[in-house]
Design a protein around this motif. Structure first.
Motif: not given
Length: 469
Positions: A144, A277, A280
């Motif tokens: 991230s 999220n 990802n």
């Protein structure tokens, strides 16, 4: 032993051999093998390999200075550069033959201690380094952070990199090399449990059975894999309790967005953010029927969610619900009553993924009846097909994957043909592939020998790839 990574090494070698300066970002989830890949790549090349620490900025500068000054004439009277600008500028003067190769591993640690680092590097790249014979590789595990703070449009290094590579876990065909002497069925079972993360694969003892490995190297408190999911979640995400509830819901069959909402009772407006999220991080994926168009795929409300990472799937299916018993040391009981009865069914989903990987390899090698343009799963309200692949010339391939302890009969073929009749579009050529853990009965074998549209794939047929460098 170093396995796989042929494409990754080819990418890095092409950049190294280029006459142009290179600024590469290589990133991926923890444990996926980034450092090992880069050390293998740097082997037998003059290089500087610096691993950043979680420390204050002045200490980081001292350690980095010491590393890049090592072996230079300047080292005899300079211990630490005055600032980062001087340190990075010296990269062009490192005494090396050929391209000056510098790897900065865990780069986010460096940036966390000094938020101006990327700006300094960007200015030096624009003014000096991009005209030098250098190759700088920035590596990081915080996905991230890398994607938002380094590769994002508003950040200094945006547009400066000459290569960006997201390192993923191994596929099955590389993973199975960790268990070369095991039967194919056990290799598949190990992959179903561990996935393709190299660090996880190394935790299993090749001399032990899958059952013994699960009990001693997953379910036993204190072993590496026991706390791995908790560790990774805390490293990458906030609100871990919320993510736990989402992943657990998916692990137990809540695959539609509305089902996840019903199970978790989370705010609908926030669930999509949490799921994004997890996608990802390659923990979760969203799937659509392979025939769906771009508009349907773009619909945030559509598709099915499934856990992509096999070890996360195993953890939330078999470990997380039984942590109290495991904390009390009852690994044997949890395995016997909560894992073993369901392990075969659990492995069937990984077997489907392996069969799709096999078809992709065959497609790349032009070993299929036609070269498909799309492959994946297909379903509607009436039926599901494990594998569907097609091209734009009227060819379609439908596959069924049977992970069970009995031979596959002609009944499975007839079922697949019936499902083919449900397709809205008529295809000129229909090919049928059947994959089986336990082989096929004589009637089906004879039929396949007489009909070129039918292909039967046994477990031993999957073992066909050479993963040596």
């Amino acid at each position: 032993m170093f396995y796989g990574r042929k494409e990754e090494l080819a990418f890095l070698r092409s950049k190294y051999e280029s006459k142009e300066a290179q600024l590469i970002v290589l990133y991926g989830r923890r444990r996926v093998g980034k450092t090992e890949l880069l050390r293998y790549f740097c082997k037998e090349k003059p290089h500087v390999f610096y691993v950043c620490r979680e420390c204050i900025d002045s200490e980081q500068l001292r350690l980095f200075s010491k590393k890049i000054l090592d072996g230079s004439a300047l080292a005899s009277y300079v211990n630490t550069f005055d600032d980062w600008e001087d340190a990075f500028t010296f990269i062009k003067d490192i005494p090396m033959i050929g391209k000056k190769l510098v790897v900065i591993d865990e780069y986010p640690y460096m940036v966390n201690a000094n938020r101006s680092i990327s700006s300094i590097l960007q200015n030096l790249w624009d003014e000096i380094l991009k005209n030098e014979d250098v190759m700088i590789i920035l590596c990081g595990s915080s996905m991230s952070f890398i994607e938002k703070e380094i590769l994002g449009e508003k950040n200094p290094l945006y547009g400066r990199t000459t290569g960006i590579y997201k390192l993923l876990a191994f596929d099955f065909f590389t993973s199975m090399n960790f268990f070369k002497n095991a039967p194919m069925a056990e290799r598949i079972l190990n992959y179903a449990v561990l996935g393709g993360t190299p660090h996880y694969l190394k935790q299993f003892d090749p001399a032990l059975s899958t059952e013994d490995n699960i009990k001693s190297n997953i379910l036993t408190k204190g072993c590496v894999l026991y706390n791995e999911v908790e560790f990774l979640m805390k490293q990458e995400l906030r609100e871990t309790a919320t993510y736990y509830s989402i992943i657990e819901a998916i692990a137990f069959g809540s695959t539609k967005l509305n089902d996840i909402y019903t199970k978790t009772l989370l705010d609908k407006s926030k669930i999509n953010v949490y799921l994004k999220n997890l996608i990802n991080l390659n923990i979760v994926e969203r799937q659509y029927p392979v025939t769906e168009g771009i508009k349907k795929v773009a619909n945030a409300q559509g598709g099915l969610y499934r856990i992509k990472d096999n070890y996360f799937k195993f953890y939330f299916r078999f470990i997380f619900p039984h942590l109290s018993e495991l904390e009390a040391g009852d690994a044997e009981g949890v395995y016997h009553y909560n894992v073993k009865p369901y392990l075969n069914e659990y492995a069937s989903f990984a077997f489907e993924d392996i069969c799709i990987q096999y078809m992709r390899k065959q497609n790349k090698s032009l070993k299929l009846p036609f070269r498909f343009s799309k492959i994946g799963r297909w379903w509607n309200k009436q039926a599901e097909v494990d594998i569907m692949a097609f091209d734009e010339k009227g060819n379609i391939l439908l596959g069924e994957c049977k992970w069970r302890n009995s031979k596959v009969s002609i009944k499975a073929l007839n079922s697949l043909k019936e499902k083919a009749m449900l397709l809205k579009k008529e295809y000129e050529n229909k090919y049928f592939y059947l994959f089986s853990k336990s082989g096929f009965d004589e009637e089906l074998i004879k039929l396949s020998q007489a009909d070129r549209m039918i292909r039967l794939v046994k477990l031993d047929d999957l073992c066909f790839l050479d993963n040596k460098q």
